[in-house]
Design a protein around this motif. Structure first.
Motif, PDB file in Angstrom:
ATOM      1  N   SER A 196       0.839  -1.215   0.000  1.00 38.15           N
ATOM      2  CA  SER A 196       0.000   0.000   0.000  1.00 38.15           C
ATOM      3  C   SER A 196       0.868   1.257   0.000  1.00 38.15           C
ATOM      4  CB  SER A 196      -0.911   0.020   1.236  1.00 38.15           C
ATOM      5  OG  SER A 196      -0.146   0.383   2.391  1.00 38.15           O
ATOM      6  N   GLY A 197       2.131   1.112   0.387  1.00 34.20           N
ATOM      7  CA  GLY A 197       3.044   2.260   0.373  1.00 34.20           C
ATOM      8  C   GLY A 197       2.935   3.141   1.609  1.00 34.20           C
ATOM      9  N   VAL A 198       2.083   2.739   2.557  1.00 30.67           N
ATOM     10  CA  VAL A 198       1.822   3.616   3.710  1.00 30.67           C
ATOM     11  C   VAL A 198       3.074   3.876   4.563  1.00 30.67           C
ATOM     12  CG1 VAL A 198       1.001   1.759   5.230  1.00 30.67           C
ATOM     13  CG2 VAL A 198       0.185   4.057   5.587  1.00 30.67           C
ATOM     14  N   ILE A 199       3.996   2.934   4.627  1.00 28.31           N
ATOM     15  CA  ILE A 199       5.204   3.167   5.444  1.00 28.31           C
ATOM     16  C   ILE A 199       6.378   3.657   4.575  1.00 28.31           C
ATOM     17  CG2 ILE A 199       4.507   1.470   7.197  1.00 28.31           C
ATOM     18  CD1 ILE A 199       7.079  -0.157   6.191  1.00 28.31           C
ATOM     19  N   GLY A 200       6.106   3.932   3.318  1.00 26.56           N
ATOM     20  CA  GLY A 200       7.178   4.414   2.437  1.00 26.56           C
ATOM     21  C   GLY A 200       8.109   3.284   2.031  1.00 26.56           C
ATOM     22  N   LYS A 201       9.270   3.647   1.536  1.00 25.20           N
ATOM     23  CA  LYS A 201      10.205   2.616   1.054  1.00 25.20           C
ATOM     24  C   LYS A 201      10.872   1.933   2.261  1.00 25.20           C
ATOM     25  CE  LYS A 201      13.989   2.119  -2.357  1.00 25.20           C
ATOM     26  NZ  LYS A 201      14.969   1.297  -1.834  1.00 25.20           N
ATOM     27  N   PRO A 202      10.690   0.628   2.396  1.00 26.46           N
ATOM     28  CA  PRO A 202      11.298  -0.072   3.532  1.00 26.46           C
ATOM     29  C   PRO A 202      12.827  -0.085   3.430  1.00 26.46           C
ATOM     30  CG  PRO A 202       9.598  -1.429   2.502  1.00 26.46           C
ATOM     31  CD  PRO A 202       9.888  -0.294   1.571  1.00 26.46           C
ATOM     32  N   PHE A 203      13.503   0.163   4.563  1.00 29.10           N
ATOM     33  CA  PHE A 203      14.970   0.150   4.539  1.00 29.10           C
ATOM     34  C   PHE A 203      15.565  -0.878   5.498  1.00 29.10           C
ATOM     35  CE2 PHE A 203      13.670   3.434   7.551  1.00 29.10           C
ATOM     36  CZ  PHE A 203      14.449   3.165   8.669  1.00 29.10           C
ATOM     37  N   LYS A 204      14.741  -1.432   6.397  1.00 28.84           N
ATOM     38  CA  LYS A 204      15.291  -2.311   7.434  1.00 28.84           C
ATOM     39  C   LYS A 204      14.180  -3.241   7.918  1.00 28.84           C
ATOM     40  CE  LYS A 204      17.139  -1.136  12.069  1.00 28.84           C
ATOM     41  NZ  LYS A 204      16.085  -1.628  12.877  1.00 28.84           N
ATOM     42  N   ALA A 205      14.503  -4.513   8.169  1.00 29.75           N
ATOM     43  CA  ALA A 205      13.472  -5.457   8.616  1.00 29.75           C
ATOM     44  C   ALA A 205      14.071  -6.548   9.498  1.00 29.75           C
ATOM     45  CB  ALA A 205      12.802  -6.098   7.400  1.00 29.75           C
ATOM     46  N   ARG A 206      13.189  -7.129  10.280  1.00 29.27           N
ATOM     47  CA  ARG A 206      13.572  -8.294  11.097  1.00 29.27           C
ATOM     48  C   ARG A 206      12.480  -9.349  10.936  1.00 29.27           C
ATOM     49  NH1 ARG A 206      14.772  -8.133  17.570  1.00 29.27           N
ATOM     50  NH2 ARG A 206      13.350  -9.806  18.040  1.00 29.27           N
ATOM     51  N   VAL A 207      12.886 -10.550  10.583  1.00 27.69           N
ATOM     52  CA  VAL A 207      11.937 -11.656  10.399  1.00 27.69           C
ATOM     53  C   VAL A 207      12.370 -12.749  11.372  1.00 27.69           C
ATOM     54  CG1 VAL A 207      10.942 -13.293   8.742  1.00 27.69           C
ATOM     55  CG2 VAL A 207      11.677 -11.025   7.955  1.00 27.69           C
ATOM     56  N   SER A 208      11.474 -13.079  12.293  1.00 20.18           N
ATOM     57  CA  SER A 208      11.915 -13.844  13.463  1.00 20.18           C
ATOM     58  C   SER A 208      11.061 -15.089  13.721  1.00 20.18           C
ATOM     59  CB  SER A 208      11.826 -12.869  14.650  1.00 20.18           C
ATOM     60  OG  SER A 208      12.141 -13.500  15.833  1.00 20.18           O
ATOM     61  N   PHE A 209      11.730 -16.230  13.896  1.00 16.49           N
ATOM     62  CA  PHE A 209      11.038 -17.465  14.274  1.00 16.49           C
ATOM     63  C   PHE A 209      11.848 -18.057  15.425  1.00 16.49           C
ATOM     64  CE2 PHE A 209       9.968 -21.872  14.381  1.00 16.49           C
ATOM     65  CZ  PHE A 209       8.689 -22.014  13.861  1.00 16.49           C
ATOM     66  N   CYS A 210      11.521 -17.682  16.650  1.00 12.92           N
ATOM     67  CA  CYS A 210      12.307 -18.123  17.819  1.00 12.92           C
ATOM     68  C   CYS A 210      11.366 -18.785  18.813  1.00 12.92           C
ATOM     69  CB  CYS A 210      13.019 -16.933  18.453  1.00 12.92           C
ATOM     70  SG  CYS A 210      14.233 -16.221  17.323  1.00 12.92           S
ATOM     71  N   SER A 211      11.698 -20.009  19.218  1.00  6.95           N
ATOM     72  CA  SER A 211      10.741 -20.842  19.923  1.00  6.95           C
ATOM     73  C   SER A 211      11.470 -21.883  20.768  1.00  6.95           C
ATOM     74  CB  SER A 211       9.883 -21.551  18.863  1.00  6.95           C
ATOM     75  OG  SER A 211       9.117 -22.580  19.422  1.00  6.95           O
ATOM     76  N   ALA A 212      10.713 -22.455  21.728  1.00  8.04           N
ATOM     77  CA  ALA A 212      11.233 -23.623  22.450  1.00  8.04           C
ATOM     78  C   ALA A 212      10.225 -24.771  22.310  1.00  8.04           C
ATOM     79  CB  ALA A 212      11.453 -23.283  23.917  1.00  8.04           C
ATOM     80  N   PHE A 213       9.358 -24.692  21.306  1.00  7.18           N
ATOM     81  CA  PHE A 213       8.345 -25.728  21.062  1.00  7.18           C
ATOM     82  C   PHE A 213       9.042 -27.080  20.813  1.00  7.18           C
ATOM     83  CE2 PHE A 213       5.476 -28.124  18.255  1.00  7.18           C
ATOM     84  CZ  PHE A 213       4.286 -28.036  18.954  1.00  7.18           C
ATOM     85  N   PRO A 214       8.528 -28.156  21.432  1.00  7.89           N
ATOM     86  CA  PRO A 214       9.178 -29.473  21.254  1.00  7.89           C
ATOM     87  C   PRO A 214       8.864 -30.090  19.889  1.00  7.89           C
ATOM     88  CG  PRO A 214       7.262 -29.696  22.660  1.00  7.89           C
ATOM     89  CD  PRO A 214       7.362 -28.230  22.327  1.00  7.89           C
ATOM     90  N   VAL A 215       9.422 -29.474  18.857  1.00 11.66           N
ATOM     91  CA  VAL A 215       9.086 -29.843  17.484  1.00 11.66           C
ATOM     92  C   VAL A 215       9.442 -31.297  17.164  1.00 11.66           C
ATOM     93  CG1 VAL A 215      11.275 -29.060  16.488  1.00 11.66           C
ATOM     94  CG2 VAL A 215       9.213 -28.962  15.101  1.00 11.66           C
ATOM     95  N   PHE A 216      10.424 -31.860  17.900  1.00 11.85           N
ATOM     96  CA  PHE A 216      10.894 -33.224  17.622  1.00 11.85           C
ATOM     97  C   PHE A 216       9.872 -34.285  18.072  1.00 11.85           C
ATOM     98  CE2 PHE A 216      14.454 -30.389  18.585  1.00 11.85           C
ATOM     99  CZ  PHE A 216      14.983 -30.285  17.309  1.00 11.85           C
ATOM    100  N   ASP A 217       8.912 -33.892  18.922  1.00 11.89           N
ATOM    101  CA  ASP A 217       7.893 -34.866  19.359  1.00 11.89           C
ATOM    102  C   ASP A 217       7.056 -35.328  18.165  1.00 11.89           C
ATOM    103  OD1 ASP A 217       8.862 -34.346  21.837  1.00 11.89           O
ATOM    104  OD2 ASP A 217       7.040 -33.408  22.643  1.00 11.89           O
TER     105      ASP A 217
END
Ligand code: 89V
Length: 348
Positions: free
Chosen positions: A142-163
């Motif tokens: 939509s352009g509402v925040i203007g041209k993006p210059f910096k981002a963080r994409v995060s997937f941090c967890s302690a879920f017991p995925v191996f179960d």
């Protein structure tokens, strides 16, 4: 439109959601199942009313290739090249789970065999189809925040995925292939292609083989810098599994996708809060709700392309083999960077 006929190759954990997601989409008929342990395939066949069960892939393909339109490969990554090749040789279009292949060469081979056989290859990469990720992309577009210059994409967890997915503990290359495939694909979906990357990895859990923490800093071709972080060793105040949390800063504002699918868009006029809650399906595991619902959207997108009579495809599918190969390049460049402790250039 006549339903497209398909076979599912692999009836482990993920098939329990991939199959009902197909039925949710409609326009398809599931003809046969393969699993190396026949009893598992039989259980799934009974649950979903599938008429044919095999524990030999060649037998399934020999008996049904004439009537099938495509196969959906839901097996572990090590079998992707073999099963893709077998289906392509019989002239069948292929959908294959992420991660595409166990190495860049393998992924390349999958592209080549499908191209040579004149069949279409799609990768089932669903994270970019999550409701909150699509909503975030709309805010950026939509352009509402203007041209993006910096981002963080995060997937941090302690879920017991191996179960639920015990094989993940045995992988020598774990979080970058399993979660990095998703997270780096989201980075490409939101911000375009990367120009270079730098990565560091660590293993915290002594009971697994591969790395369970990876921090990747990407410089995108747009000039934006993107920090992609992933961890299965993060015991945090709020467990977010399996949500991807994102923040983006642009020249005219910022947007944050935070816990519980809340989107906060801030400009000089203040902050607007919206909710991007995913649809709820009775067959989805509530612990995986946002991911399982995205299977439907992903399958819908791939089916639209498969339904095109022109076998070149109409360009409807986002996650074609060729597109996903660019994500795979990022995954293996990240391993390379961590090993050499160097920035890896990615421009071709
Ligand atoms: O989709 C996946 O790669 C899975 C998840 C953690 C979401 O179950 O491993």
């Amino acid at each position: 439109m006549k339903p497209l006929k398909f076979a599912v190759i692999g009836t482990g954990f993920w098939a329990n959601y991939q199959i009902p997601a197909w039925f949710e989409v409609g326009g398809v008929e599931l003809i046969a199942l393969y699993n190396r342990t026949r009893a598992k395939a039989e259980r799934v066949a009974q649950q979903f009313g599938v008429p044919n069960v095999y524990d030999t892939i060649d037998e399934l393909l020999d008996n049904h290739a004439h009537e099938l339109d495509f196969v959906d490969i839901i097996t572990d990554v090590d079998t992707h090249v073999l099963f893709t090749t077998k289906a392509a040789e019989r002239g069948l279009d292929v959908i294959c789970q992420k991660p595409m292949g166990p190495s860049l060469n393998d992924a390349q081979q999958m592209l080549t065999v499908c191209q040579q056989a004149g069949v279409r290859l799609y990768i089932h990469e669903n994270f970019r189809w999550q409701t909150p990720i699509r909503a975030l992309k709309s805010v950026l577009d939509s352009g509402v925040i203007g041209k993006p210059f910096k981002a963080r994409v995060s997937f941090c967890s302690a879920f017991p995925v191996f179960d639920n997915q015990p094989f993940l503990a045995d992988l020598d290359q774990f979080i970058l292939t399993d979660i990095g495939s998703h997270i780096l694909d989201i980075c490409r979906f939101l911000f375009g292609e990367a120009e270079s990357l730098y990565c560091q990895t660590t293993r915290v859990n002594p009971q697994i083989n591969g790395e369970d923490v990876a921090n990747v800093l990407l410089r995108m071709e747009s000039g934006l810098t993107c920090y992609a972080e992933m961890s299965y060793a993060s015991l945090l105040e709020r467990e977010a599994f399996p949500q991807t949390l994102v923040s983006v800063e642009g020249a005219a504002g910022s947007v944050v996708l935070t816990n519980d699918y809340v989107l906060k868009t801030t400009t000089a006029n203040g902050t607007v809060t919206t909710h991007a809650t995913p649809p709820n399906y009775s067959w989805a595991d509530p612990d995986y709700a946002v991911v399982h619902s995205s299977i439907v959207a992903c399958n819908q997108n791939l089916l639209a392309d498969l339904q095109e009579p022109d076998r070149q495809g109409a360009g409807l599918a986002e996650t074609t083999g060729a597109d996903n190969f660019e994500t795979v390049r990022l995954v293996y460049a990240a391993y390379d960077s961590a090993k050499r402790n160097e920035v890896i250039p990615l421009k071709r």
